[in-house]
Enzyme design. Structure first.
Site, mmCIF file in Angstrom:
data_model
loop_
_atom_site.group_PDB
_atom_site.id
_atom_site.type_symbol
_atom_site.label_atom_id
_atom_site.label_comp_id
_atom_site.label_asym_id
_atom_site.label_seq_id
_atom_site.Cartn_x
_atom_site.Cartn_y
_atom_site.Cartn_z
ATOM 1 N N LYS A 212 -2.862 -9.140 -7.014
ATOM 2 C CA LYS A 212 -3.612 -8.986 -5.759
ATOM 3 C C LYS A 212 -3.146 -7.668 -5.173
ATOM 4 O O LYS A 212 -1.993 -7.530 -4.753
ATOM 5 C CB LYS A 212 -3.332 -10.172 -4.836
ATOM 6 C CG LYS A 212 -4.229 -10.249 -3.619
ATOM 7 C CD LYS A 212 -3.689 -9.390 -2.519
ATOM 8 C CE LYS A 212 -4.659 -9.216 -1.383
ATOM 9 N NZ LYS A 212 -4.335 -7.998 -0.620
ATOM 10 N N ALA A 213 -4.047 -6.705 -5.175
ATOM 11 C CA ALA A 213 -3.660 -5.326 -4.868
ATOM 12 C C ALA A 213 -4.021 -4.990 -3.418
ATOM 13 O O ALA A 213 -4.804 -5.693 -2.782
ATOM 14 C CB ALA A 213 -4.365 -4.408 -5.851
ATOM 15 N N PRO A 214 -3.435 -3.910 -2.881
ATOM 16 C CA PRO A 214 -3.605 -3.619 -1.456
ATOM 17 C C PRO A 214 -4.934 -2.967 -1.109
ATOM 18 O O PRO A 214 -5.318 -1.945 -1.695
ATOM 19 C CB PRO A 214 -2.450 -2.655 -1.166
ATOM 20 C CG PRO A 214 -2.193 -1.979 -2.473
ATOM 21 C CD PRO A 214 -2.527 -2.954 -3.551
ATOM 22 N N GLU B 12 11.958 -2.576 11.946
ATOM 23 C CA GLU B 12 11.770 -1.481 10.998
ATOM 24 C C GLU B 12 10.551 -0.667 11.437
ATOM 25 O O GLU B 12 9.445 -1.214 11.525
ATOM 26 C CB GLU B 12 11.521 -2.080 9.610
ATOM 27 C CG GLU B 12 11.294 -1.057 8.536
ATOM 28 C CD GLU B 12 10.949 -1.702 7.187
ATOM 29 O OE1 GLU B 12 10.448 -2.842 7.171
ATOM 30 O OE2 GLU B 12 11.180 -1.050 6.167
ATOM 31 N N GLY C 36 6.593 -6.542 0.431
ATOM 32 C CA GLY C 36 5.902 -6.386 1.706
ATOM 33 C C GLY C 36 6.804 -6.785 2.855
ATOM 34 O O GLY C 36 8.035 -6.728 2.739
ATOM 35 N N SER C 37 6.197 -7.238 3.939
ATOM 36 C CA SER C 37 6.975 -7.469 5.159
ATOM 37 C C SER C 37 7.801 -8.751 5.073
ATOM 38 O O SER C 37 7.479 -9.678 4.314
ATOM 39 C CB SER C 37 6.033 -7.556 6.361
ATOM 40 O OG SER C 37 5.324 -8.769 6.307
ATOM 41 N N GLU D 127 10.663 -8.816 -2.430
ATOM 42 C CA GLU D 127 11.164 -7.487 -2.052
ATOM 43 C C GLU D 127 10.645 -7.211 -0.654
ATOM 44 O O GLU D 127 9.511 -6.756 -0.488
ATOM 45 C CB GLU D 127 10.621 -6.413 -3.004
ATOM 46 C CG GLU D 127 11.012 -6.574 -4.455
ATOM 47 C CD GLU D 127 12.440 -6.159 -4.714
ATOM 48 O OE1 GLU D 127 13.151 -5.790 -3.743
ATOM 49 O OE2 GLU D 127 12.858 -6.229 -5.873
ATOM 50 N N LEU D 128 11.469 -7.465 0.348
ATOM 51 C CA LEU D 128 10.955 -7.417 1.719
ATOM 52 C C LEU D 128 11.493 -6.188 2.462
ATOM 53 O O LEU D 128 12.125 -5.332 1.867
ATOM 54 C CB LEU D 128 11.294 -8.728 2.424
ATOM 55 C CG LEU D 128 10.891 -9.979 1.618
ATOM 56 C CD1 LEU D 128 11.220 -11.256 2.372
ATOM 57 C CD2 LEU D 128 9.426 -9.949 1.225
ATOM 58 N N CYS E 285 10.263 1.359 2.214
ATOM 59 C CA CYS E 285 11.139 0.237 2.608
ATOM 60 C C CYS E 285 12.607 0.618 2.568
ATOM 61 O O CYS E 285 13.424 -0.009 3.238
ATOM 62 C CB CYS E 285 10.865 -0.977 1.723
ATOM 63 S SG CYS E 285 11.085 -0.651 -0.025
ATOM 64 N N TRP F 202 0.815 -1.226 0.000
ATOM 65 C CA TRP F 202 0.000 0.000 0.000
ATOM 66 C C TRP F 202 0.849 1.277 0.000
ATOM 67 O O TRP F 202 0.344 2.344 -0.277
ATOM 68 C CB TRP F 202 -0.950 0.021 1.205
ATOM 69 C CG TRP F 202 -0.334 -0.320 2.532
ATOM 70 C CD1 TRP F 202 -0.411 -1.521 3.170
ATOM 71 C CD2 TRP F 202 0.463 0.525 3.385
ATOM 72 N NE1 TRP F 202 0.282 -1.477 4.353
ATOM 73 C CE2 TRP F 202 0.826 -0.240 4.511
ATOM 74 C CE3 TRP F 202 0.899 1.848 3.304
ATOM 75 C CZ2 TRP F 202 1.611 0.274 5.556
ATOM 76 C CZ3 TRP F 202 1.681 2.357 4.335
ATOM 77 C CH2 TRP F 202 2.028 1.581 5.437
HETATM 78 O O1 LIG Z 1 8.929 1.021 -0.228
HETATM 79 C C1 LIG Z 1 9.682 0.633 -1.094
HETATM 80 C C2 LIG Z 1 9.727 1.195 -2.436
HETATM 81 C C3 LIG Z 1 10.395 2.514 -2.532
HETATM 82 C C4 LIG Z 1 10.055 3.176 -3.811
HETATM 83 C C5 LIG Z 1 10.574 4.566 -3.925
HETATM 84 O O2 LIG Z 1 11.427 4.974 -3.152
HETATM 85 O O3 LIG Z 1 10.150 5.271 -4.843
#
Ligand SMILES: O=CCCCC(=O)O
Length: 481
Positions: free
Chosen positions: A175-177, A381, A228-229, A250-251, A284, A151
């Site tokens: 599958k979207a948030p 985090e 995600g997490s 991509e965590l 992230c 999200w």
């Molecule tokens: O939350 C992770 C993706 C980062 C994307 C960005 O910095 O544009």
């Protein structure tokens, strides 16, 4: 502003039959309900699989030129509708309008990059041991992919996956948030308008565990890509392993920043404040664990505090807002818990440390100062507007503390010494190192983590790796006698 009705897209059909389980979409700036999220049933998922599988049989044989042209039209439509889409993102995710606009424009750039690069998916010829034999290596699309997207960048994180899958000849179920759904509605709507054949992208909403367990087990689904997490990523990776599915994960991270004493404390503190508080810290790759060398510790801290205190917090649509609310109430509760634990363990809260106002999910930009790497904030985090700051002695000390967690996504270094920069870049256990700037997440550069932060990269020339299989063809001119 007309917020879109949230619906599944299966084939060419937009579907939403309300169920008692439908959940509300909440504007995080004021708590008002702005939409409803439908819940996919087993039958909906079955239709989505058939739709994606039958579209794949045609799409895998489409030319890269055709795919490229559709993606380019899609990128143009994102740009033409940037204000509308950005407004939706601010309404459901909460980020300031300027950030949402930047996200839409960056997403269009990501799509263009994939439209260009897919024309360069090459195979190769391997010299053979006989003049009668040709040895070919070809790359083929892996098949139907499942994407589960977050999200916090509801458009750009989904666009990266959708564009890579479609450009390589795969089809996708997205599958979207539920927390911030409008970005993915925009993707589906404008891809259809750009001429994407039906079934190439299917969009579903609902219970994440039910959807992932159902779809990963299906033989037609060949790959899962997830942002995600760490916790959810590990679970999905296990499911993928059980069913022998390709996976890109991509965590989370907990990005360390090493600020050396030879750097300009004011410039570094101001730049870091802006980046730390982008999207209220729900990023992230946000700089999060600030390790500052002893010699400039006090100066850096006082600059950071003044930069945090000058940030204007408010609704994302309000003029002049620099930081919006957190996306959902759970994030505010998490901030409160982390700060409470820090206080109980002797940390100093230098600014912030409290929720703001009675409406919406606002939390103050917060700085926590601690010598203690064992408090929760140093290990978890925060995914919110909290920077935790601690001092380090020398590069060995800084690197060992930066590498002290199992994560390895982004990392940052601020120094005027090339020698220190090189040593830190080599020593940081992270998928990405950014030195004296914030140069990550571009379409043309690879993005991804190591260790508990996942595997596989998106973007850059590596972007199709997760979506292609390698096939070897050994061809003789005539049957061997
Ligand atoms: O939350 C992770 C993706 C980062 C994307 C960005 O910095 O544009």
């Amino acid at each position: 502003m007309n917020y879109p009705t949230i619906q599944h897209l299966i084939g060419r059909d937009w579907i939403a039959s309300p169920t008692p389980e439908d959940r509300a979409v909440i504007n995080p700036a004021n708590g008002q309900t702005i939409g409803q999220i439908p819940q996919a049933s087993a039958a909906d998922l079955d239709h989505a699989v058939h739709s994606a599988e039958s579209a794949f049989r045609r799409w895998k044989n489409s030319s890269p030129m055709e795919r490229s042209a559709i993606l380019r039209r899609f990128a143009d439509l994102l740009r033409q509708n940037d204000r509308l889409i950005a407004g939706w993102i601010t309404l459901d995710e909460g980020k300031p309008l300027a950030e949402a606009l930047a996200e839409v424009r960056a997403s269009a750039d990501h799509v263009d990059w994939h439209a260009e690069e897919c024309r360069r998916i090459y195979g190769r010829i391997i010299p053979s041991r006989s003049p009668r034999v040709q040895q070919l290596v070809v790359r083929e699309p892996i098949g139907v992919c499942l994407a589960i997207t977050p999200w916090n960048f509801p458009l750009s994180q989904a666009v990266r996956k959708v564009a890579a899958a479609l450009a390589s000849g795969c089809t996708m179920i997205l599958k979207a948030p539920a927390e911030a759904p409008a970005g993915c509605m925009a993707i589906a709507r404008y891809l259809l308008d750009a001429g994407l054949p039906e079934g190439c992208l299917n969009l579903v909403w609902g219970n994440a565990a039910f959807i992932s367990e159902t779809l990963i087990a299906r033989p037609e689904v060949r790959k899962i890509t997830f942002t995600g997490s760490v916790e959810v990523g590990k679970h999905l990776a296990e499911l993928a392993g059980r069913h022998m599915k390709r996976a890109t994960m991509e965590l989370g991270g907990h990005a360390p920043v090493l600020v050396f004493d030879d750097t300009d404390a004011t410039a570094a503190a101001r730049a870091l404040a802006v980046n730390k508080l982008r999207n209220a810290g729900q990023v992230c790759i946000a700089p999060t664990r600030f390790y500052v060398q002893q010699g400039i510790y006090d100066r850096f801290l006082s600059e950071l505090v003044s930069a945090f205190e000058s940030v204007k917090v408010g609704a994302g649509l309000a003029e002049g807002t620099q930081m919006g609310p957190l996306c959902h109430r759970g994030r505010v509760n998490a901030m409160e818990k982390l700060v409470e634990d820090a206080r109980e363990n002797g940390a100093r809260v230098l600014t912030g440390g409290k929720r703001l106002g009675n409406h919406g999910n606002f939390y103050a930009p917060t700085i926590v100062d601690t010598p203690n790497d064992d408090i929760d904030l140093m290990r978890e985090e925060p995914f919110g507007p909290i920077a935790v700051v601690s001092s380090f002695r020398d590069i060995e000390d800084g690197l060992s503390r930066a590498n002290g967690l199992p994560f390895g996504l982004a990392s940052y270094v601020f120094t005027n010494s090339l020698e220190r920069a090189d040593k830190a870049a080599a020593g940081l256990q992270a998928g990405m190192v950014s030195i004296n700037q914030f140069g990550l997440a571009l379409p043309e550069t690879p993005f991804g983590g190591v260790r508990d932060s996942g595997y596989g990269t998106e973007g850059g020339t590596e972007t199709f790796e997760g979506y292609l299989i390698t096939k070897f063809i050994s061809r003789n001119r005539a049957p061997v006698l």
